[in-house]
Each structure stands twice: as structure tokens, then as C-alpha cells.
Design an enzyme around this catalytic site. Structure first.
Site, PDB file in Angstrom:
ATOM      1  N   LYS A  37      42.845  34.675  42.076  1.00 31.49           N
ATOM      2  CA  LYS A  37      41.807  34.168  42.977  1.00 31.49           C
ATOM      3  C   LYS A  37      42.070  32.692  43.238  1.00 31.49           C
ATOM      4  O   LYS A  37      42.400  31.936  42.319  1.00 31.49           O
ATOM      5  CB  LYS A  37      40.427  34.341  42.334  1.00 31.49           C
ATOM      6  CG  LYS A  37      39.301  33.552  43.002  1.00 31.49           C
ATOM      7  CD  LYS A  37      38.290  33.069  41.969  1.00 31.49           C
ATOM      8  CE  LYS A  37      38.915  32.189  40.948  1.00 31.49           C
ATOM      9  NZ  LYS A  37      38.412  30.814  40.847  1.00 31.49           N
ATOM     10  N   ASP A  97      33.316  34.697  37.730  1.00 31.73           N
ATOM     11  CA  ASP A  97      34.294  35.059  38.754  1.00 31.73           C
ATOM     12  C   ASP A  97      34.564  36.564  38.819  1.00 31.73           C
ATOM     13  O   ASP A  97      35.294  37.012  39.712  1.00 31.73           O
ATOM     14  CB  ASP A  97      35.621  34.338  38.510  1.00 31.73           C
ATOM     15  CG  ASP A  97      35.601  32.887  38.977  1.00 31.73           C
ATOM     16  OD1 ASP A  97      34.777  32.568  39.858  1.00 31.73           O
ATOM     17  OD2 ASP A  97      36.400  32.088  38.468  1.00 31.73           O
TER      18      ASP A  97
END
Length: 294
Positions: A11, A138
Site C-alpha cells: 500500500k 490499514d
């Protein structure tokens, strides 16, 4: 049952604004998130019990299996789904840890996708979503691994349509603890960093079909608020940013998440590959990846 496999894609925070710190101590964020074409690989052989083995070039950095987010996510889901089939996980670790690219969170999200597949659960099952949030901030965004605007403490996701972005990602192989970076930011509980006027002035993101150039221009108007405190903790981040900025064709250079991974966006993949080769030559100890963000 046969072995199942999922990728845990890195990410990348293209932007990261810290709106403020809640009275409960959590930080409210606003971030444009993209995903890279580099990833860990996680496999699951469904069966009785829960086991995790690690392999790959960065396996030693994973620590004890019981402390891994893959293990945590599986345990939390088993507490909420009666009779959940677990099994043997094997994590092929390719991404650097404590690097600001959500490697552990991506692995946990991959574990949840594998368990959903093995148990016939939908990815929007409320229990799966709850476990993703409890495992880490996350993990929800990594569950689908699609570009989006992420707000709150990571729980609110608004899909975005990004063009393919040629990029180079660089990590100096120095771990940076997220908690240390937020501590260095120095916000008190209940303190706002972004006022109402700032929110009203936030630029709108380009519409579907917008060009890479349009996106780079929009992204350049919003920074990563954690970059400066992270550099105070690990000054080498400044060296990484300088190396990327000095590369030919770099349109936008920034740190991802809480660091120490930094990235640059280029006009084309050829420029990105040449930049990656030069940086790897100049800094053979660094982790360098040339690829695509989307």
C-alpha cells in the site's frame, strides 16, 4: 482441501494529512491510497488448528508467528465465526517491514480473504469487516486493495479511479515504528491539526479518466504530514527523498505512510526503470522496486 494463495500488495500513501488527534488518542487521517505491483505471497492449506510458517528473503524480519498480524486476524475471526476452518499458513515475505507500505496489514488482509474463501464467507461479511478494523488501521483498505480516499482511522473508504502510475519505491532497510512517528508529531489528545477552513479548501480529486499529469498536479498540492517527524527519527529518509528527486523524470517524490519507504512517480515505465537501476547501483543496500501504482 487444496492450497489457496493470495497476494498481499504493498500500500502506498500518495498523500497523508493528519486532521487531528481524538480524545481517545487515535489520529484522524485523510489519505489517497494506491496499491503497488510488488507483494508478499500468503498460502493457506485448510485444516485443523492454526499455524504460520515464513519463508522468503525477509522472513527473519517477521518475528514470532504468534505476534504476526496474519495470526491475529485468524484468531479474531475464529472467535466470531463458529466452526471456522483454519489451517496452515505460509508467508513468503518480500516486502520490508515497518516500512510505511502496510506489509503486515496486507498480509493480514490476505489471510482474511483466504479464510473467507475456505469458509464460504463474503468479503463484505460484517464479521470480516470488524476483524479487519480490529487487526490494524490499514487492514480494511488492504482487504480489497483498491485505490481510494481513506479517512477517519482507516475505516472510511471512498473508491477512486487512478491512472496507472509508473513509480520507483525505495526503502533504506531501516524500520520505522508508526507509534514513534506519531509521538514525534506531538499532538495532544483532542488537538486538531486541520481547521474547518483547511477542510473547505481541500482540492477535489480529478474525475474518472483524468490523465496522469492531472493527478500528479492534484497530489502535489497535498503533502504527507508524517514526513518531517519521520525524518527526525531516521534522517536517512531525507537521503532517500534526495536520491529520488535527483533521478531523471521524477514528477512527484514523497514518503509513504510513516516511512521509511519513499516513492517517485514518473511519466513512463522506462524512466522509472532507469531511475531504479541508478539508485540500486548507488545504494546497493537499499530495497528498490520499479513498477506501477494503481
Amino acid at each position: 482441501m487444496q492450497e489457496l494463495i493470495q497476494e498481499g500488495r504493498a500500500k502506498v500513501n500518495l498523500t497523508l494529512r493528519v486532521v487531528g488527534r481524538r480524545v481517545d488518542g487515535y489520529h484522524d487521517l485523510e489519505s489517497v491510497v494506491a496499491f503497488a505491483d510488488c507483494a508478499d505471497s500468503l498460502s493457506l492449506t485448510p485444516g485443523a488448528g492454526l499455524h504460520l510458517a515464513t519463508s522468503g528473503p525477509l522472513a527473519q524480519a517477521c518475528g514470532e508467528p504468534e505476534d504476526n498480524l496474519v495470526f491475529k486476524a485468524a484468531q479474531l475471526l475464529s472467535e466470531r465465526v463458529p466452526g471456522l476452518v483454519l489451517g496452515d499458513f505460509t508467508l513468503d515475505k518480500m516486502l520490508p517491514v515497518a516500512a510505511g507500505i502496510g506489509g503486515g496489514s496486507a498480509d493480514a488482509a490476505a489471510a482474511l480473504r483466504l479464510l473467507a474463501q475456505a469458509n464460504g464467507l463474503a468479503l463484505d461479511d460484517p464479521r470480516l469487516i470488524e476483524v479487519a478494523r480490529l487487526t490494524g488501521a490499514d487492514v480494511p483498505v488492504c482487504l480489497n486493495s483498491n485505490a481510494c480516499v481513506m479517512t477517519g482511522v482507516g475505516e472510511t473508504l471512498m473508491p477512486l479511479s487512478l491512472p496507472k502510475m509508473p513509480c520507483v519505491m525505495v526503502n533504506p532497510r531501516v524500520p520505522v515504528a508508526t507509534a514513534d512517528v506519531f509521538k514525534a508529531l506531538g499532538l495532544r489528545n483532542g488537538q486538531l491539526l486541520v481547521g474547518a477552513t483547511d477542510v473547505l479548501r481541500t482540492p477535489g480529486w480529478p474525475e474518472d479518466g483524468a490523465s496522469l499529469e492531472d493527478w500528479v498536479e492534484a497530489l502535489a498540492a497535498v503533502s504527507n504530514d508524517l514526513e518531517e517527524p519521520a525524518m527526525r527519527i531516521q534522517p536517512v529518509i531525507g537521503e532517500v527523498l534526495a536520491a529520488l528527486s535527483a533521478s531523471n523524470g521524477a514528477w512527484l517524490v514523497r514518503m509513504s505512510g510513516s516511512g521509511a519507504t519513499c516513492f517517485a512517480i514518473y511519466e513512463n515505465t522506462a524512466d522509472a526503470r532507469r531511475a531504479a537501476q541508478q539508485i540500486q547501483t548507488d545504494h546497493p543496500g537499499w530495497w528498490v522496486h520499479a513498477g506501477i501504482l494503481s
